[in-house]
Design an enzyme around this catalytic site. Structure first.
Site, PDB file in Angstrom:
ATOM      1  N   ASP A   1      11.217  24.180  -3.050  1.00 42.48           N
ATOM      2  CA  ASP A   1      11.996  23.618  -4.087  1.00 42.48           C
ATOM      3  C   ASP A   1      13.485  23.655  -3.786  1.00 42.48           C
ATOM      4  OD1 ASP A   1       9.573  23.281  -5.592  1.00 42.48           O
ATOM      5  OD2 ASP A   1       9.968  25.393  -5.605  1.00 42.48           O
TER       6      ASP A   1
ATOM      7  N   ARG B   1      -9.155   0.318  15.491  1.00 42.60           N
ATOM      8  CA  ARG B   1      -9.638   1.104  14.364  1.00 42.60           C
ATOM      9  C   ARG B   1     -10.893   0.286  13.623  1.00 42.60           C
ATOM     10  NH1 ARG B   1      -3.919   1.394  11.321  1.00 42.60           N
ATOM     11  NH2 ARG B   1      -4.386  -0.828  10.875  1.00 42.60           N
TER      12      ARG B   1
ATOM     13  N   ARG C   1       1.830 -10.988   6.869  1.00 44.26           N
ATOM     14  CA  ARG C   1       1.717  -9.699   6.153  1.00 44.26           C
ATOM     15  C   ARG C   1       2.884  -8.730   6.308  1.00 44.26           C
ATOM     16  NH1 ARG C   1      -3.067  -9.694   9.085  1.00 44.26           N
ATOM     17  NH2 ARG C   1      -2.461  -7.761   9.635  1.00 44.26           N
TER      18      ARG C   1
ATOM     19  N   LYS D   1       0.988  -1.264  -0.053  1.00 47.06           N
ATOM     20  CA  LYS D   1      -0.137   0.130   0.063  1.00 47.06           C
ATOM     21  C   LYS D   1       0.682   1.271  -0.262  1.00 47.06           C
ATOM     22  CE  LYS D   1      -0.182  -0.240   4.894  1.00 47.06           C
ATOM     23  NZ  LYS D   1      -1.464  -0.053   6.081  1.00 47.06           N
TER      24      LYS D   1
ATOM     25  N   HIS E   1      -5.046  -7.238  13.444  1.00 50.95           N
ATOM     26  CA  HIS E   1      -3.659  -6.357  13.198  1.00 50.95           C
ATOM     27  C   HIS E   1      -3.209  -6.200  14.654  1.00 50.95           C
ATOM     28  CE1 HIS E   1      -0.869  -3.944  10.923  1.00 50.95           C
ATOM     29  NE2 HIS E   1      -0.943  -3.082  11.864  1.00 50.95           N
TER      30      HIS E   1
ATOM     31  N   TYR F   1      14.159  32.029   4.048  1.00 53.51           N
ATOM     32  CA  TYR F   1      13.080  32.627   4.428  1.00 53.51           C
ATOM     33  C   TYR F   1      13.253  32.951   6.027  1.00 53.51           C
ATOM     34  CZ  TYR F   1      10.257  31.792   0.214  1.00 53.51           C
ATOM     35  OH  TYR F   1       9.868  31.545  -0.921  1.00 53.51           O
TER      36      TYR F   1
ATOM     37  N   CYS G   1      12.979  25.155   1.756  1.00 54.24           N
ATOM     38  CA  CYS G   1      11.951  25.902   1.152  1.00 54.24           C
ATOM     39  C   CYS G   1      11.474  24.898   0.449  1.00 54.24           C
ATOM     40  CB  CYS G   1      12.485  26.850   0.298  1.00 54.24           C
ATOM     41  SG  CYS G   1      13.608  28.087   1.064  1.00 54.24           S
TER      42      CYS G   1
END
Length: 397
Positions: A323, A136, A230, A38, A171, A274, A321
């Site tokens: 990028d 859950r 699993r 997943k 689980h 920044y 930042c």
């Protein structure tokens, strides 16, 4: 295509991935292995890794949602697939058409899924989810006194028309010993789950698969393997929680890399990034790195992370930042534009593990890896050579 642009990318070592899978198969013994892929295999790339696991003996796959399961089918995966989470009951027809099994976790959900399956004229394979203590999803077996009622409720749900029960699972909440140092809670979960499964089987309902062991469960509670295990995070050579003794058997598979885009001298008082949170105390050399939080390099590393450049540690200065990020390279000779930067992984004798990044950010390695963004190409290597590149930005163009 094996070419890629060296701005920021993630390298995935398929040889290490295969090694980890083989360790898991050995540890699982007679139990079947359901590879949990997943969240795009925790950011590592479910397409390439699922194919590798199926080619090397994976018995089944687990995903979070129906779309992830359909992706696996489109990529040629033929083994059974289980959706661990919620699928809208109206999608019963698609579950059946794609041969994808669905977790069923309540009588109400089972009823709606059954009705949708009958309306579509199909049968949906299901795995009954038992809540043995995770809190859950699942039929409530959080106390031993709940087991009989939960088993009866789950039994009725599993027998609804249009549903084909093939598995039952739970689980573990703390198999990695986080919150359960002596393993007593995990033992209790196992006993409650086993009691519920046995009660349902005694009532005449048989299951092809009973499964409860996640990564830590497999490695630390091997007596609880049942029919299937699993594994998830250990597929990628990452630890379920810090300090676990078995991790020396696994190899990290992913390295997160970028490039030096600019090298500049700073004088005393010069500010970086920044908010001007960092100011040079004296003459120094700084390198701008072509990666930021939009690539998945956390902003929380501002002023406290480090990168590897030319095999040496370079402290992050100023704020990360969107990028770009800046590092202090004053003590690293010869740094220049185009140099490779390792954000996660090894360069020579030094390394920055995902767990280090997670610790600095107050989170876990799972989140760090899942947050490496889809604009970062995944570059797959075998024998030290690039064998495949997956670039989501250019896909279909």
């Amino acid at each position: 295509m094996t070419d890629f642009m060296k701005r920021t990318w993630a390298e995935v070592d398929l040889d290490a991935a295969l090694h980890n899978f083989q360790v898991i198969k050995e540890q699982a013994g007679e139990s079947k292995v359901m590879a949990v892929v997943k969240a795009d295999a925790c950011g590592h790339g479910a397409r390439a890794l699922s194919r590798l696991y199926e080619d090397n003996g994976a018995d089944a796959f687990a995903v979070s949602n129906l779309e992830e399961g359909v992706q696996l089918r489109r990529w040629g995966i033929t083994r059974p697939i289980l959706v661990l989470g919620y699928t809208p009951p109206a999608e019963a027809g698609r579950l059946a058409a794609e041969r994808i099994s669905q977790a069923v976790f309540s009588a109400e959900y089972a009823s709606r899924l059954s009705q949708a399956a009958r309306q579509a004229g199909v049968s949906v394979k299901i795995h009954i989810k038992i809540d043995s203590g995770m809190g859950r999803l699942g039929f409530n077996c959080r106390r031993m006194e709940h087991v009989d009622a939960a088993a009866a409720e789950a039994l009725s749900a599993a027998r609804l028309p249009g549903l084909v029960p093939e598995g039952i699972f739970t689980h573990f909440a703390s198999a990695d010993r986080d919150g359960d140092p002596d393993g007593s809670f995990t033992k209790g979960q196992y006993e409650r789950f086993k009691a519920a499964a046995e009660a349902m089987e005694a009532a005449g309902l048989s299951f092809a698969y009973k499964h409860c062991c996640n990564s830590a469960g497999l490695m630390l509670h091997g007596d609880k393997g049942m029919d299937m295990v699993r594994p998830g995070i250990i597929l990628h050579g990452l630890t379920p929680s810090p300090g676990l003794p078995f991790m020396d058997r696994f190899l990290p598979t992913l390295s997160f890399k970028s490039t030096v885009s600019f090298v500049k001298p700073l004088e005393a008082g010069d500010a970086v990034s920044y908010g001007r949170t960092y100011r040079a105390k004296g003459p120094m050399l700084a390198a701008t790195i072509a990666a930021g939080y939009a690539d998945g390099y956390p902003r929380l590393l501002s002023g406290k992370g480090r990168a590897l450049i030319r095999g040496q540690y370079a402290p992050i200065i100023g704020r990360v930042c969107m990028d770009q990020t800046v590092a202090d390279v004053t003590g690293i000779p010869g740094v220049r534009e185009g140099d490779t930067v390792t954000l996660i992984g090894r360069d020579g004798d030094n390394a920055i593990p995902a767990e280090e990044i997670a610790g600095l950010c107050g989170t876990i390695n799972y989140e760090i890896m899942c947050n490496i963004s889809r604009r970062v190409p995944r570059v797959y290597l075998s024998g030290g050579r690039v064998v495949e590149v997956e670039n989501h930005l250019l896909k279909g163009l």
